[in-house]
Design a protein around this motif. Sequence first.
Motif, PDB file in Angstrom:
ATOM      1  N   ILE A   1       0.849  -1.188   0.000  1.00 19.30           N
ATOM      2  CA  ILE A   1       0.000   0.000   0.000  1.00 19.30           C
ATOM      3  C   ILE A   1       0.890   1.245   0.000  1.00 19.30           C
ATOM      4  O   ILE A   1       1.750   1.391   0.866  1.00 19.30           O
ATOM      5  N   GLN A   2       0.690   2.110  -0.979  1.00 17.47           N
ATOM      6  CA  GLN A   2       1.459   3.354  -1.058  1.00 17.47           C
ATOM      7  C   GLN A   2       0.638   4.478  -0.431  1.00 17.47           C
ATOM      8  O   GLN A   2      -0.580   4.557  -0.620  1.00 17.47           O
ATOM      9  N   MET A   3       1.321   5.354   0.295  1.00 19.12           N
ATOM     10  CA  MET A   3       0.661   6.469   0.977  1.00 19.12           C
ATOM     11  C   MET A   3       1.176   7.783   0.413  1.00 19.12           C
ATOM     12  O   MET A   3       2.389   7.997   0.348  1.00 19.12           O
ATOM     13  N   THR A   4       0.271   8.657  -0.003  1.00 21.99           N
ATOM     14  CA  THR A   4       0.639   9.940  -0.592  1.00 21.99           C
ATOM     15  C   THR A   4       0.047  11.064   0.246  1.00 21.99           C
ATOM     16  O   THR A   4      -1.177  11.149   0.396  1.00 21.99           O
ATOM     17  N   GLN A   5       0.913  11.897   0.777  1.00 20.70           N
ATOM     18  CA  GLN A   5       0.466  13.016   1.595  1.00 20.70           C
ATOM     19  C   GLN A   5       0.407  14.300   0.785  1.00 20.70           C
ATOM     20  O   GLN A   5       1.193  14.513  -0.139  1.00 20.70           O
ATOM     21  N   SER A   6      -0.511  15.171   1.168  1.00 22.09           N
ATOM     22  CA  SER A   6      -0.564  16.508   0.579  1.00 22.09           C
ATOM     23  C   SER A   6      -1.052  17.514   1.615  1.00 22.09           C
ATOM     24  O   SER A   6      -1.879  17.176   2.468  1.00 22.09           O
ATOM     25  N   PRO A   7      -0.499  18.747   1.581  1.00 26.69           N
ATOM     26  CA  PRO A   7       0.612  19.144   0.707  1.00 26.69           C
ATOM     27  C   PRO A   7       1.950  18.641   1.253  1.00 26.69           C
ATOM     28  O   PRO A   7       1.991  18.089   2.347  1.00 26.69           O
ATOM     29  N   SER A   8       3.017  18.869   0.503  1.00 24.63           N
ATOM     30  CA  SER A   8       4.350  18.512   0.990  1.00 24.63           C
ATOM     31  C   SER A   8       4.843  19.534   2.003  1.00 24.63           C
ATOM     32  O   SER A   8       5.551  19.198   2.949  1.00 24.63           O
ATOM     33  N   THR A   9       4.479  20.796   1.759  1.00 24.46           N
ATOM     34  CA  THR A   9       4.827  21.889   2.665  1.00 24.46           C
ATOM     35  C   THR A   9       3.596  22.759   2.862  1.00 24.46           C
ATOM     36  O   THR A   9       2.809  22.955   1.922  1.00 24.46           O
ATOM     37  N   LEU A  10       3.456  23.264   4.055  1.00 20.84           N
ATOM     38  CA  LEU A  10       2.297  24.088   4.395  1.00 20.84           C
ATOM     39  C   LEU A  10       2.782  25.259   5.231  1.00 20.84           C
ATOM     40  O   LEU A  10       3.464  25.056   6.240  1.00 20.84           O
ATOM     41  N   SER A  11       2.468  26.472   4.804  1.00 15.18           N
ATOM     42  CA  SER A  11       2.823  27.664   5.572  1.00 15.18           C
ATOM     43  C   SER A  11       1.578  28.166   6.291  1.00 15.18           C
ATOM     44  O   SER A  11       0.544  28.387   5.651  1.00 15.18           O
ATOM     45  N   ALA A  12       1.690  28.337   7.596  1.00 20.31           N
ATOM     46  CA  ALA A  12       0.533  28.735   8.387  1.00 20.31           C
ATOM     47  C   ALA A  12       0.957  29.598   9.566  1.00 20.31           C
ATOM     48  O   ALA A  12       2.149  29.655   9.915  1.00 20.31           O
ATOM     49  N   SER A  13      -0.018  30.261  10.157  1.00 22.21           N
ATOM     50  CA  SER A  13       0.224  31.149  11.296  1.00 22.21           C
ATOM     51  C   SER A  13      -0.349  30.534  12.563  1.00 22.21           C
ATOM     52  O   SER A  13      -1.251  29.680  12.507  1.00 22.21           O
ATOM     53  N   VAL A  14       0.163  30.968  13.684  1.00 21.16           N
ATOM     54  CA  VAL A  14      -0.378  30.541  14.974  1.00 21.16           C
ATOM     55  C   VAL A  14      -1.873  30.870  15.017  1.00 21.16           C
ATOM     56  O   VAL A  14      -2.287  31.967  14.614  1.00 21.16           O
ATOM     57  N   GLY A  15      -2.656  29.903  15.429  1.00 22.88           N
ATOM     58  CA  GLY A  15      -4.099  30.060  15.494  1.00 22.88           C
ATOM     59  C   GLY A  15      -4.840  29.529  14.285  1.00 22.88           C
ATOM     60  O   GLY A  15      -6.066  29.349  14.333  1.00 22.88           O
ATOM     61  N   ASP A  16      -4.123  29.244  13.198  1.00 21.43           N
ATOM     62  CA  ASP A  16      -4.766  28.723  11.986  1.00 21.43           C
ATOM     63  C   ASP A  16      -5.256  27.303  12.200  1.00 21.43           C
ATOM     64  O   ASP A  16      -4.700  26.540  12.991  1.00 21.43           O
ATOM     65  N   ARG A  17      -6.293  26.948  11.443  1.00 22.07           N
ATOM     66  CA  ARG A  17      -6.743  25.567  11.348  1.00 22.07           C
ATOM     67  C   ARG A  17      -5.977  24.928  10.192  1.00 22.07           C
ATOM     68  O   ARG A  17      -5.948  25.481   9.080  1.00 22.07           O
ATOM     69  N   VAL A  18      -5.371  23.786  10.447  1.00 17.33           N
ATOM     70  CA  VAL A  18      -4.498  23.155   9.466  1.00 17.33           C
ATOM     71  C   VAL A  18      -5.009  21.744   9.175  1.00 17.33           C
ATOM     72  O   VAL A  18      -5.365  21.003  10.101  1.00 17.33           O
ATOM     73  N   THR A  19      -5.025  21.399   7.891  1.00 15.76           N
ATOM     74  CA  THR A  19      -5.466  20.060   7.485  1.00 15.76           C
ATOM     75  C   THR A  19      -4.429  19.429   6.568  1.00 15.76           C
ATOM     76  O   THR A  19      -3.977  20.051   5.605  1.00 15.76           O
ATOM     77  N   ILE A  20      -4.057  18.202   6.888  1.00 14.99           N
ATOM     78  CA  ILE A  20      -3.122  17.421   6.079  1.00 14.99           C
ATOM     79  C   ILE A  20      -3.851  16.164   5.623  1.00 14.99           C
ATOM     80  O   ILE A  20      -4.538  15.509   6.414  1.00 14.99           O
ATOM     81  N   THR A  21      -3.694  15.841   4.338  1.00 15.47           N
ATOM     82  CA  THR A  21      -4.401  14.692   3.762  1.00 15.47           C
ATOM     83  C   THR A  21      -3.429  13.588   3.393  1.00 15.47           C
ATOM     84  O   THR A  21      -2.308  13.843   2.951  1.00 15.47           O
ATOM     85  N   CYS A  22      -3.884  12.367   3.589  1.00 15.47           N
ATOM     86  CA  CYS A  22      -3.099  11.184   3.247  1.00 15.47           C
ATOM     87  C   CYS A  22      -3.995  10.258   2.426  1.00 15.47           C
ATOM     88  O   CYS A  22      -5.093   9.892   2.879  1.00 15.47           O
TER      89      CYS A  22
END
Lengths: 127, 107
Positions: B2-23
Amino acid sequence: QVTLTESGPALVKPTQTLTLTCTVSGFSLSTTDICVNWIRQPPGKALEWLARIDWDDDKYYSTSLKTRLTISKDTSKNQVVLIMTSMDPVDTATYYCARAAYHYDSSGYTGGGFDNWGQGTLVTVSS
Amino acid sequence: DIQMTQSPSTLSASVGDRVTITCRASQSFNNWLAWYQQKPGKAPKLLIYKATTLESGVPSRFSGSGSGTEFTLTISSLQPDDFATYYCQQYNSYSRTFGQGTKVEIK
């Protein structure tokens, strides 16, 4: 307190065989539903799973590296050993061992994440 | 495997932001998925296992969701200590595979 500690040579020459030892404490290698894994990480790159050995001595290997890897354990010494043959400069990496443990809760059989890791040992392959 | 692909590779965000990473997985499996946080020079730390279960001691701003072939790690309000690289990992098959990682940087 669960701890895992990797040990082995910091430098190996190309074509040589690498032997790494993971010494564990705080749990037994024969406890049901526990396994120990080896993972590596080349400098600046992603994690790569290498091998695992289960409480019942079942062994599993990375498909791409299985011809070069052997994993074993000595329960009396609390040690898991990984042997990697035919080392090459591309095998330069930090090598980690990590425990995975399963358990039952209200949702059923669960767990399995790598919940405890060693600090890692850097192995450089160079002549 | 099973191959796993994440996105994004890099994420720029500020303190307090809601952040989502997908696999995303190359084939469907039964939620045997974990998320890890890694800081430079340190071993990874388990955050989430079985796709949605928070590891003991991990702040509740971290959460996991998804099933089948798509899984998500969410940080509800990014804190200074959260700037790190995050990896997903499947442990459904006899072998285990990691995603390539997502680096969360300060914007």
